[in-house]
Design a protein around this motif. Structure first.
Motif, PDB file in Angstrom:
ATOM      1  N   VAL A  40      -3.896 -16.045   3.202  1.00 29.70           N
ATOM      2  CA  VAL A  40      -4.865 -15.001   3.541  1.00 29.70           C
ATOM      3  C   VAL A  40      -4.305 -14.114   4.655  1.00 29.70           C
ATOM      4  O   VAL A  40      -4.446 -12.889   4.620  1.00 29.70           O
ATOM      5  CB  VAL A  40      -6.210 -15.624   3.964  1.00 29.70           C
ATOM      6  N   SER A  41      -3.636 -14.737   5.647  1.00 27.37           N
ATOM      7  CA  SER A  41      -3.009 -13.953   6.726  1.00 27.37           C
ATOM      8  C   SER A  41      -1.971 -12.996   6.146  1.00 27.37           C
ATOM      9  O   SER A  41      -1.889 -11.826   6.556  1.00 27.37           O
ATOM     10  CB  SER A  41      -2.348 -14.889   7.740  1.00 27.37           C
ATOM     11  N   ARG A  42      -1.179 -13.480   5.202  1.00 21.96           N
ATOM     12  CA  ARG A  42      -0.160 -12.625   4.585  1.00 21.96           C
ATOM     13  C   ARG A  42      -0.810 -11.452   3.848  1.00 21.96           C
ATOM     14  O   ARG A  42      -0.359 -10.303   3.953  1.00 21.96           O
ATOM     15  CB  ARG A  42       0.681 -13.442   3.595  1.00 21.96           C
ATOM     16  N   ALA A  43      -1.867 -11.754   3.095  1.00 22.04           N
ATOM     17  CA  ALA A  43      -2.516 -10.708   2.311  1.00 22.04           C
ATOM     18  C   ALA A  43      -3.156  -9.656   3.215  1.00 22.04           C
ATOM     19  O   ALA A  43      -3.074  -8.449   2.935  1.00 22.04           O
ATOM     20  CB  ALA A  43      -3.558 -11.326   1.385  1.00 22.04           C
ATOM     21  N   VAL A  44      -3.804 -10.072   4.312  1.00 18.23           N
ATOM     22  CA  VAL A  44      -4.416  -9.113   5.244  1.00 18.23           C
ATOM     23  C   VAL A  44      -3.340  -8.248   5.898  1.00 18.23           C
ATOM     24  O   VAL A  44      -3.493  -7.026   6.038  1.00 18.23           O
ATOM     25  CB  VAL A  44      -5.246  -9.850   6.303  1.00 18.23           C
ATOM     26  N   SER A  45      -2.217  -8.880   6.284  1.00 12.66           N
ATOM     27  CA  SER A  45      -1.115  -8.113   6.878  1.00 12.66           C
ATOM     28  C   SER A  45      -0.557  -7.110   5.876  1.00 12.66           C
ATOM     29  O   SER A  45      -0.278  -5.952   6.222  1.00 12.66           O
ATOM     30  CB  SER A  45      -0.011  -9.071   7.350  1.00 12.66           C
ATOM     31  N   ALA A  46      -0.382  -7.540   4.626  1.00 12.18           N
ATOM     32  CA  ALA A  46       0.127  -6.624   3.596  1.00 12.18           C
ATOM     33  C   ALA A  46      -0.845  -5.475   3.368  1.00 12.18           C
ATOM     34  O   ALA A  46      -0.425  -4.318   3.199  1.00 12.18           O
ATOM     35  CB  ALA A  46       0.356  -7.391   2.301  1.00 12.18           C
ATOM     36  N   ALA A  47      -2.152  -5.761   3.375  1.00 12.49           N
ATOM     37  CA  ALA A  47      -3.144  -4.704   3.184  1.00 12.49           C
ATOM     38  C   ALA A  47      -3.083  -3.681   4.316  1.00 12.49           C
ATOM     39  O   ALA A  47      -3.145  -2.462   4.076  1.00 12.49           O
ATOM     40  CB  ALA A  47      -4.547  -5.310   3.093  1.00 12.49           C
ATOM     41  N   LEU A  48      -2.938  -4.166   5.553  1.00 13.06           N
ATOM     42  CA  LEU A  48      -2.854  -3.246   6.694  1.00 13.06           C
ATOM     43  C   LEU A  48      -1.590  -2.390   6.620  1.00 13.06           C
ATOM     44  O   LEU A  48      -1.639  -1.170   6.801  1.00 13.06           O
ATOM     45  CB  LEU A  48      -2.874  -4.041   7.998  1.00 13.06           C
ATOM     46  N   GLN A  49      -0.446  -3.027   6.352  1.00 11.45           N
ATOM     47  CA  GLN A  49       0.814  -2.292   6.355  1.00 11.45           C
ATOM     48  C   GLN A  49       0.881  -1.293   5.205  1.00 11.45           C
ATOM     49  O   GLN A  49       1.295  -0.137   5.393  1.00 11.45           O
ATOM     50  CB  GLN A  49       1.980  -3.272   6.305  1.00 11.45           C
ATOM     51  N   ASP A  50       0.498  -1.718   3.997  1.00 13.93           N
ATOM     52  CA  ASP A  50       0.512  -0.785   2.872  1.00 13.93           C
ATOM     53  C   ASP A  50      -0.513   0.328   3.085  1.00 13.93           C
ATOM     54  O   ASP A  50      -0.276   1.479   2.685  1.00 13.93           O
ATOM     55  CB  ASP A  50       0.213  -1.525   1.569  1.00 13.93           C
ATOM     56  N   GLY A  51      -1.645  -0.005   3.714  1.00 14.80           N
ATOM     57  CA  GLY A  51      -2.642   1.018   3.993  1.00 14.80           C
ATOM     58  C   GLY A  51      -2.130   2.067   4.969  1.00 14.80           C
ATOM     59  O   GLY A  51      -2.384   3.261   4.792  1.00 14.80           O
ATOM     60  N   MET A  52      -1.396   1.630   5.996  1.00 11.22           N
ATOM     61  CA  MET A  52      -0.841   2.595   6.958  1.00 11.22           C
ATOM     62  C   MET A  52       0.233   3.457   6.313  1.00 11.22           C
ATOM     63  O   MET A  52       0.298   4.670   6.545  1.00 11.22           O
ATOM     64  CB  MET A  52      -0.290   1.848   8.177  1.00 11.22           C
ATOM     65  N   ARG A  53       1.095   2.846   5.475  1.00 14.29           N
ATOM     66  CA  ARG A  53       2.150   3.625   4.814  1.00 14.29           C
ATOM     67  C   ARG A  53       1.550   4.654   3.858  1.00 14.29           C
ATOM     68  O   ARG A  53       2.006   5.809   3.808  1.00 14.29           O
ATOM     69  CB  ARG A  53       3.090   2.695   4.051  1.00 14.29           C
ATOM     70  N   SER A  54       0.561   4.248   3.078  1.00 12.87           N
ATOM     71  CA  SER A  54      -0.022   5.170   2.109  1.00 12.87           C
ATOM     72  C   SER A  54      -0.765   6.316   2.780  1.00 12.87           C
ATOM     73  O   SER A  54      -1.049   7.321   2.122  1.00 12.87           O
ATOM     74  CB  SER A  54      -0.976   4.412   1.177  1.00 12.87           C
ATOM     75  N   ARG A  55      -1.061   6.197   4.064  1.00 12.96           N
ATOM     76  CA  ARG A  55      -1.726   7.268   4.792  1.00 12.96           C
ATOM     77  C   ARG A  55      -0.746   8.089   5.609  1.00 12.96           C
ATOM     78  O   ARG A  55      -1.140   8.837   6.509  1.00 12.96           O
ATOM     79  CB  ARG A  55      -2.837   6.679   5.676  1.00 12.96           C
ATOM     80  N   GLY A  56       0.551   7.955   5.296  1.00 10.92           N
ATOM     81  CA  GLY A  56       1.565   8.836   5.863  1.00 10.92           C
ATOM     82  C   GLY A  56       2.197   8.378   7.152  1.00 10.92           C
ATOM     83  O   GLY A  56       2.903   9.162   7.796  1.00 10.92           O
ATOM     84  N   PHE A  57       2.001   7.113   7.556  1.00 10.33           N
ATOM     85  CA  PHE A  57       2.589   6.629   8.800  1.00 10.33           C
ATOM     86  C   PHE A  57       3.842   5.813   8.501  1.00 10.33           C
ATOM     87  O   PHE A  57       3.810   4.914   7.652  1.00 10.33           O
ATOM     88  CB  PHE A  57       1.582   5.775   9.574  1.00 10.33           C
ATOM     89  N   ALA A  58       4.936   6.127   9.191  1.00 15.15           N
ATOM     90  CA  ALA A  58       6.208   5.439   8.969  1.00 15.15           C
ATOM     91  C   ALA A  58       6.227   4.108   9.703  1.00 15.15           C
ATOM     92  O   ALA A  58       5.598   3.950  10.757  1.00 15.15           O
ATOM     93  CB  ALA A  58       7.379   6.311   9.434  1.00 15.15           C
ATOM     94  N   ALA A  59       6.975   3.168   9.141  1.00 21.14           N
ATOM     95  CA  ALA A  59       7.041   1.832   9.739  1.00 21.14           C
ATOM     96  C   ALA A  59       7.758   1.848  11.088  1.00 21.14           C
ATOM     97  O   ALA A  59       7.566   0.934  11.898  1.00 21.14           O
ATOM     98  CB  ALA A  59       7.733   0.872   8.780  1.00 21.14           C
ATOM     99  N   ASN A  60       8.597   2.867  11.340  1.00 20.85           N
ATOM    100  CA  ASN A  60       9.292   2.931  12.630  1.00 20.85           C
ATOM    101  C   ASN A  60       8.467   3.635  13.709  1.00 20.85           C
ATOM    102  O   ASN A  60       8.934   3.808  14.827  1.00 20.85           O
ATOM    103  CB  ASN A  60      10.645   3.625  12.467  1.00 20.85           C
ATOM    104  N   ASP A  61       7.265   4.035  13.378  1.00 23.57           N
ATOM    105  CA  ASP A  61       6.352   4.587  14.376  1.00 23.57           C
ATOM    106  C   ASP A  61       5.884   3.438  15.269  1.00 23.57           C
ATOM    107  O   ASP A  61       5.384   2.427  14.770  1.00 23.57           O
ATOM    108  CB  ASP A  61       5.164   5.241  13.668  1.00 23.57           C
TER     109      ASP A  61
END
Length: 456
Positions: A40-61
């Motif tokens: 569940v922790s992995r899935a929540v983390s994946a949801a947050l990270q994919d959600g931030m990327r799909s909204r135009g935020f780079a991972a190096n921000d």
């Protein structure tokens, strides 16, 4: 001969029967599935990270990582006030009680199925308790509806509105339950469902659903209805399951049928957890992560690519409801991994077990407060003149070079024609313009020299 053959055959059959009864057989016990709340922790983390990327935020921000880092402590804070869940001999908060305490009901305001195609639906109440509803065995979970295709319609809701679905019986059950709600009556289980002979109408108690051959106003997955443009789950309470309202999370967990425990968890719940964790972290003083997208929250549909790419990492209902205590090997049970797909490394045996200190026989030498070690020496810093000398002293033999002067005489040809004539008018012209010609020739030779050097 035939009699003897029959007797032999009967004897063989009797021996085989006796052997099958008395010969011992080995029976292997099967271990119960082990819950893995870290999924569940992995899935929540994946949801947050994919959600931030799909909204135009780079991972190096820097705010990208800060968002994840601030959401995890917020989950731990919520866990401190969440209700404990008891499964067997373990009592601790579970992700299910975290969902109730973090108010996922504010995001998922309808009864949602815990498992994909599951039997049990939960409605997360504002008071942290659960309203349970279940689909009766044998009742279809719903047929999907495609936009423009066939569909069923019924009047549902409080206040009334028209809903659409691919399953007429389930929609009629929903209409019956909502009709009783409008009348202020409790849910009833003493009703039957039947269909007209031409299969055009379903009757379930006080609810009806009508069939239409084409023109579905939208698409909705199996087990859902299109309600005000949104595909939601049914929240009726069909027979023979008794309704359960306002029960603690631990009680609701005990009511989950075993058939649902090992089914994949509904992505709607993971999306709701990710949204609430991000939203509550962003509301804390000194927050330095990305702003929560109030008008574009993370949806369950956004998780589909990650689920397809990592099916073995997607949590089950058992992972969601299992107590998740803090242990020595897992001191932060609500942490969100920065890499959701990284393998969990569990060293076997545990590190530093049965080993000796390699420096035990060579203790460190104590140099004391003043070991008399001098300060390090540095080379003298060169002056500006010393730095420039290699360039200024370049090619010293050319520093005294001088161009030798030339003494020329202007040619004065003579012409013998009716006497001797000396042609010197050009010499007089050149001599009178000597300064101008010298300057012009000097520039011309300098330009030629420059072109030669640049072309080298």
């Amino acid at each position: 001969m035939k009699l003897w053959k029959r007797i032999l055959i009967i004897k063989l059959i009797l021996r085989l029967a006796v052997a099958s009864i008395f010969v011992p057989t080995t029976v292997w016990s099967q271990a119960l599935p082990q819950a893995q709340p870290d999924k569940v922790s992995r899935a929540v983390s994946a949801a947050l990270q994919d959600g931030m990327r799909s909204r135009g935020f780079a991972a190096n921000d820097p705010r990208f990582v800060n968002t994840l880092a601030r959401a995890a402590p917020q989950l731990s804070v919520v866990a401190g006030g969440a209700a404990a869940v008891t499964v067997g001999a373990v009592t601790a908060p579970a992700w299910a009680s975290i969902a109730a305490a973090i108010a996922v009901g504010a995001v998922v305001s309808y009864a949602v199925s815990l498992a994909l195609d599951g039997i049990v639906d939960w409605l997360f109440r504002p008071d942290g308790k659960i309203d349970e509803s279940s689909k009766a065995p044998g009742v279809p979970s719903g047929t999907s509806m495609l936009a423009g295709g066939s569909y069923w319609s019924a009047t549902v809701g409080v206040p009334v509105r028209t809903a659409y679905s691919g399953d007429g019986e389930a929609l009629a059950r929903q209409a019956h339950a909502d009709d009783r709600r409008r009348l202020g009556m409790k849910p009833s289980n003493d009703y039957t469902c039947k269909q007209t002979s031409d299969a055009s109408i379903w009757y379930c108690g006080q609810g009806t659903a009508a069939f239409h051959k084409s023109g579905a106003p939208g698409s909705c997955t199996s087990g859902g209805m299109l309600n005000q443009g949104v595909c939601t789950g049914f929240d009726y309470l069909p027979a023979p399951v008794e309704p359960a309202y306002a029960v603690p999370v631990s009680t609701a967990v005990q009511h989950i049928p075993s058939a649902d425990l090992d089914k994949p968890l509904n992505p709607v719940l993971i999306a709701a957890l990710a949204n609430q964790a991000w939203k509550q972290a962003a509301s804390q003083p000194g927050y330095d992560g990305l702003p929560y997208p109030q008008n574009a929250p993370i949806t369950a549909a956004e998780l589909a690519p990650w689920v397809q790419a990592n099916p073995d990492l997607w949590p089950s209902v058992r992972d969601f409801v299992q107590p998740n205590p803090a242990t020595q090997s897992n001191p932060q049970p609500w942490g969100l991994p920065s890499s959701p797909t990284a393998p969990v490394i569990t060293p076997t045996p545990a590190p530093n077990q049965g080993t000796n200190n390699p420096a035990g026989d060579s203790p460190q030498v104590n140099l004391g407060p003043d070991p008399a070690i001098g300060a390090p020496t540095l080379e003298a810093i060169p002056t500006a003149q010393q730095i420039a000398n290699p360039v200024l002293q370049l090619a010293p033999e050319l520093r005294s070079f001088q161009v030798s002067g030339q003494s020329g005489v202007c040619p004065k040809p003579t012409l013998e024609l009716y006497g001797t004539h000396v042609l010197d008018a050009h010499c007089q012209l050149i001599e009178s313009n000597r300064p101008a010609l010298q300057a012009a020739m000097t520039f011309a030779w300098a330009a030629m020299a420059l072109l030669i050097v640049l072309s080298a």
